[in-house]
Each structure stands twice: as structure tokens, then as C-alpha cells.
Design an enzyme around this catalytic site. Structure first.
Site, PDB file in Angstrom:
ATOM      1  N   THR A  89      -7.950  -2.137   1.574  1.00  0.00           N
ATOM      2  CA  THR A  89      -7.311  -3.006   0.568  1.00  0.00           C
ATOM      3  C   THR A  89      -7.821  -4.446   0.614  1.00  0.00           C
ATOM      4  OG1 THR A  89      -5.385  -1.558   0.761  1.00  0.00           O
ATOM      5  CG2 THR A  89      -5.089  -3.607  -0.484  1.00  0.00           C
ATOM      6  N   HIS A 141      -1.339  10.751  -0.645  1.00  0.00           N
ATOM      7  CA  HIS A 141      -1.084   9.944  -1.832  1.00  0.00           C
ATOM      8  C   HIS A 141      -0.694  10.867  -2.980  1.00  0.00           C
ATOM      9  CE1 HIS A 141      -4.250   6.872  -0.180  1.00  0.00           C
ATOM     10  NE2 HIS A 141      -3.213   7.037   0.616  1.00  0.00           N
ATOM     11  N   HIS A 146       2.556   8.243   5.154  1.00  0.00           N
ATOM     12  CA  HIS A 146       1.711   9.392   5.513  1.00  0.00           C
ATOM     13  C   HIS A 146       2.403  10.222   6.596  1.00  0.00           C
ATOM     14  CE1 HIS A 146      -2.002   9.017   3.249  1.00  0.00           C
ATOM     15  NE2 HIS A 146      -2.050   7.732   3.496  1.00  0.00           N
ATOM     16  N   ASP A 165       0.848  -1.195   0.000  1.00  0.00           N
ATOM     17  CA  ASP A 165       0.000   0.000   0.000  1.00  0.00           C
ATOM     18  C   ASP A 165       0.886   1.248   0.000  1.00  0.00           C
ATOM     19  OD1 ASP A 165      -1.910   2.066   0.576  1.00  0.00           O
ATOM     20  OD2 ASP A 165      -3.245   0.534   1.396  1.00  0.00           O
ATOM     21  N   GLU A 199      -1.086  -8.122   1.697  1.00  0.00           N
ATOM     22  CA  GLU A 199      -0.858  -6.676   1.693  1.00  0.00           C
ATOM     23  C   GLU A 199       0.175  -6.231   2.728  1.00  0.00           C
ATOM     24  OE1 GLU A 199      -3.789  -4.053   3.335  1.00  0.00           O
ATOM     25  OE2 GLU A 199      -3.097  -2.355   2.156  1.00  0.00           O
ATOM     26  N   SER A 256      -7.219   4.117  -1.235  1.00  0.00           N
ATOM     27  CA  SER A 256      -7.000   2.663  -1.235  1.00  0.00           C
ATOM     28  C   SER A 256      -8.280   1.873  -1.502  1.00  0.00           C
ATOM     29  CB  SER A 256      -6.369   2.216   0.087  1.00  0.00           C
ATOM     30  OG  SER A 256      -5.062   2.717   0.178  1.00  0.00           O
ATOM     31  N   ASP A 306      -1.236   0.032  -4.791  1.00  0.00           N
ATOM     32  CA  ASP A 306      -2.511   0.647  -5.187  1.00  0.00           C
ATOM     33  C   ASP A 306      -2.313   2.096  -5.618  1.00  0.00           C
ATOM     34  OD1 ASP A 306      -1.810   1.263  -2.578  1.00  0.00           O
ATOM     35  OD2 ASP A 306      -3.811   0.979  -1.738  1.00  0.00           O
ATOM     36  N   HIS A 307      -1.232   2.704  -5.109  1.00  0.00           N
ATOM     37  CA  HIS A 307      -0.879   4.096  -5.431  1.00  0.00           C
ATOM     38  C   HIS A 307       0.439   4.397  -4.763  1.00  0.00           C
ATOM     39  CE1 HIS A 307      -1.896   4.941  -1.287  1.00  0.00           C
ATOM     40  NE2 HIS A 307      -3.044   4.310  -1.491  1.00  0.00           N
ATOM     41  N   ASP A 351       2.110   2.392   3.564  1.00  0.00           N
ATOM     42  CA  ASP A 351       1.315   3.618   3.390  1.00  0.00           C
ATOM     43  C   ASP A 351       1.217   4.424   4.684  1.00  0.00           C
ATOM     44  OD1 ASP A 351      -0.817   5.247   1.875  1.00  0.00           O
ATOM     45  OD2 ASP A 351      -1.945   4.564   3.622  1.00  0.00           O
TER      46      ASP A 351
HETATM   47 MG    MG Z   1      -4.279  -0.803   2.554  1.00  0.00          MG
HETATM   48 ZN    ZN Z   2      -2.913   6.095   2.421  1.00  0.00          ZN
END
Ligand code: MG
Ligand code: ZN
Length: 381
Positions: free
Chosen positions: A156, A344, A279, A62, A270, A103, A317-318, A275
Site C-alpha cells: 500500500t 479478499h 485474513h 487495508d 494506512e 493491495s 483498497d478492498h 487486512d
Molecule cells: Mg496494505
Molecule cells: Zn490482504
């Protein structure tokens, strides 16, 4: 007055955001991997890419962009298990509603093969349910599993299970696990199963359905047959290193259970917290999370190289953080990373493929094409 206050608040928020740009943290792998320092990376011979796979293991990091990966590669002394992947492409991650996806839409694209609005889980832009690859595989008699370091009903993994207009319908998403026939799931989220608004105890219901519901990795990794629900945290698991060995043994346990089926399997794993840490713009945490997922990829490679009928896809996912690398040292593992955003970003993310069908994942592709290609290769659509 209200307007003035708002202006002050916005100004302060902006200052805070500006400060984050200036942060320039440095990590030393030697300090973070006491005793082991760098983990060894094995080389695996490529397997025939021309025939179709019987099994698919999809890894989603992620928020994992190329900088996350390359910083982690440097932190591990210049190598990752990911280097065994010679078939690579790029995924365009935009959603139906936004250039920059969340997500929910990102997971739904990878699970269901449709672009949808940010916040959606397994529904299209019209909010109607769209079948995901795990459901399709289950219907065809394949075994299926989900593993995540976050709560298992977070956006996710939820995209491979549920159909909800909003990713924040956590109780509703958890309840959808009971409607499925999933074989294995391991992640956090006990409270969404046992401390619910509707008073249901989903863990009890899972046990009544024949699942082994376990809470500790040491118990989970001993399971060698039957259905398994592993709930290893109240909500999300702690980040590394506090989490300890969770993702690697969870991946190994899921593979060993799912590979007992005759018709093949679909497993999504995952690395959720890449992620979360990005952040926060915390380079050391980002690297520890990415390395943890790479070791889980290593566990999957060990199986796939021997099995020869398993396609492994690793993607994101990004991208999160607009991360880049300003300084690095392959000998010491030192990295200086910078972030351009606490959110993101819109940059495309890499796609790596190993095993039967891997040669179909080269070049630029829509994130939805990854799902469609997997469905076709696994012959479940
Ligand atoms: Mg996720
Ligand atoms: Zn995020």
C-alpha cells in the site's frame, strides 16, 4: 500417488477453510479497553466543501469493509470519528487482471489512478511506470508523507513511492525512497533499509541526505522540524494492543511537520493490519485495528476542522474476509462477527470525505477516480 497426496492435502485445506466459516468469536470492548473502555468521539462542524483543498490526507484501511467499520462502531458504544463524514460513496475495487484485487493493484489505483494487474506497484498493465499523486505533489513543491503500521515498503505505501513490476521486490522498493524527496515517512521495515542483499545501508544514506532516522515512537513524536524517517519495527509493527500508540502519534507528527510548508501537503496514512487480522478471521483484532485507525482519523479531523483547507478521504483498497455481523450490542460493545473467506472479496468499499472538495466523492466510483479527483482538487496533475 502424487495426485492422491495432492487430493488429500486439498481435502484437508478445504476442511480447514470450512472450519474457519464455523468460527464465531465474540468480543467485549469492556475487556479490551481496560480503564478507558470506550473512547470519546468529538463532533466537528463541516467546513465549506465548494472551494478546493490546499492539503489532502488519505486514509486507507487495508481490507476495511462496511462490516469492519460498523462492528468497530458498535464495539465503541455506537460511535466513531468517521461519523463526522457526511459525504460518502462506494469504490469499485476490481483490478485490470482480477475481479478481486490485491493491495498492489488496489494501492496503485488509489495512488496513480490506473487499473493494473494484481501484484503491481506503481506500474500499468504494460509494466511501465505511472506517476503517483505523492510524486506529483512533490514536484509541485508540496510537502509529502507516508504513514503505515506495516513495513513502509509494503504494497500500500509502496504504491505512493515506487514503480516495480512486483510487490515482492522489497529491497528495490525501499531503495526508491532515496530517489524521492519525501518529507516524512513512518512505518516498519528496518531490515529492508539496513540488512539488504546489495549491502547498502539506506538509513545511513538517509542521514547523509539530512533525514532524522529514528526507531522509537517516543523519539519520533518529539521531532518538530526537518525531514523524518521513522522505522518502528524490523518488518511490520505488532498488531494492537502490543503495538501501543503508534498510528495516532505518527499521524499527528506527520501532520505537524507537513503543515509547515507554504504550498500545502499530501499525506497517506494506512491502517495496514486491518487486512492482516481479517485474513486470520480474528474479529477482536480486526476491531482493535479499525478503532486504532479511527482514532488516527480523529487526529486528522482535529487538524482539518481548525485548518479548513484540508480534505480528508477515508477508504479501503478492498474488503477482506467477507465479514458480517450476526449480533451486537451498542451498550456493552459486544460483537459477534462472521467471515465468509480468509481472503479478499470483490464487494465495493465505502469512501468517506470531509472538507473542501468532499462533495465530489458521492455515489459509485471506480477506485481510480478517487486518485484522479484528488489530483485535480490538489491541482498537481
Ligand atoms: Mg496494505
Ligand atoms: Zn490482504
Amino acid at each position: 500417488m502424487l495426485g492422491f497426496t495432492l487430493l488429500i492435502v486439498l481435502f484437508n485445506l478445504n476442511c480447514f477453510a470450512q472450519e474457519q466459516y464455523k468460527e464465531n468469536k465474540k468480543i467485549t470492548a469492556i475487556e479490551e479497553y481496560k480503564g478507558g473502555i470506550f473512547y470519546p468521539v468529538q463532533h466537528y462542524d463541516q467546513v465549506d466543501t465548494k472551494k478546493g483543498p490546499k492539503n489532502i490526507i488519505l486514509f486507507i484501511g487495508d481490507g476495511m469493509g462496511l462490516a469492519h467499520i460498523y462492528a468497530s462502531m458498535t464495539a465503541n458504544g455506537g460511535s466513531l470519528f468517521l461519523q463526522n463524514f457526511v459525504h460518502c460513496g462506494f469504490s469499485k475495487t476490481y483490478s485490470s487482471s482480477d475481479y478481486i484485487t490485491d493491495s498492489g493493484a488496489g494501492g496503485t489505483a488509489l495512488a496513480c489512478g490506473v487499473k493494473t494487474y494484481n501484484g503491481a506497484i506503481g506500474v500499468g498493465p504494460d509494466k511501465n511506470p505511472v506517476k503517483n499523486i505523492r510524486e506529483m505533489a512533490e514536484k509541485k513543491g508540496l510537502k509529502t508523507g507516508l504513514v503505515s503500521t506495516s513495513a513502509i515498503n509494503h504494497a500500500t505505501p509502496a504504491s505512493f513511492m515506487a514503480h516495480q513490476a512486483s510487490r515482492s521486490n522489497y529491497d528495490e522498493i525501499a531503495a526508491e525512497f532515496l530517489k524521492s524527496n519525501i518529507d516524512v515517512f513512518i512505518g516498519g521495515g528496518v531490515r529492508f533499509f539496513e540488512n539488504r542483499k546489495d549491502g547498502r545501508n539506506l538509513s545511513k544514506e538517509l542521514r547523509d541526505k539530512g533525514y532524522q532516522v529514528l526507531y522509537k515512537m517516543e523519539d519520533i513524536k518529539k521531532v518538530n522540524s526537518g525531514k523524518l524517517a521513522g522505522l518502528t519495527a524490523e518488518e511490520h509493527n505488532a498488531p494492537m494492543p502490543e503495538r501501543g500508540e503508534m498510528l495516532v502519534p505518527a499521524t499527528e507528527t506527520a501532520i505537524s511537520l507537513l503543515s509547515q510548508g507554504k504550498k500545502g501537503f499530501f499525506l497517506m496514512v494506512e491502517g495496514s493490519e486491518i487486512d492482516f487480522l481479517t485474513h486470520n478471521n480474528q474479529a477482536p483484532g480486526v476491531i482493535r485495528e479499525t478503532l486504532d485507525m479511527d482514532r488516527a482519523v480523529g487526529a486528522a479531523l482535529a487538524f482539518a476542522a481548525k485548518n479548513k483547507e484540508t480534505l480528508i478521504i477515508v477508504t479501503a483498497d478492498h474488503e477482506t474476509g467477507g465479514m458480517t455481523i450476526n449480533e451486537g450490542n451498542n451498550k456493552t460493545g459486544d460483537i459477534t462477527a462472521k467471515f465468509t473467506s480468509p481472503e479478499h472479496t470483490g464487494v465495493c468499499v465505502p469512501v468517506f470525505a470531509f472538507g473542501p472538495g468532499a462533495d465530489q466523492f458521492g455515489g459509485f466510483m471506480e477506485n481510480t477516480e478517487i486518485a484522479k479527483k484528488m489530483m485535480k482538487l490538489l491541482k498537481v496533475n
